[in-house]
Motif scaffolding. Sequence first.
Motif: not given
Length: 134
Positions: A31-38, A67-77
């Motif tokens: 589960e990913v929410a704001p504040g999740y670590a990069d 899944l990439e989480v970086k600088r408060g943004r998430a991207r799934i490729v």
Amino acid sequence: MMKLTVLDSTGLVYDQEVDRFMVQSQKGPLEVAPGYADCYEALSEDGVMKAASSFGPAYFAIHHGLLEVKRGRARIVCLYAEDGRNIDVARATASKQRAESRLADPSLDLIRAKAALSRALVRLEASRLSLGSK
């Protein structure tokens, strides 16, 4: 809120601000929410993603993703991503039945049959959840 972008082999699938989202990683549910670590996480071969936003929940069948989480943004490729609301249930059900019949025949490629069954089950689950079933 955090920005979630989902890209597959056809292009942009989802791009919204979300409160949180849940996916299946190779290590288990995440589960990913704001504040999740990069981080970078390999997702399970086939899984359902749930995104919770002010528009309500959205469910997607995700196949072979990262899944990439970086600088408060998430991207799934991923290879394929399908919005649960747009899945053709009859087609997914037929795929499930074909895969099950192939699994019953040991002379066929069982690895491909298992993969096809997994994809069909995830598609059906994403569709079922999108329609409000539990």
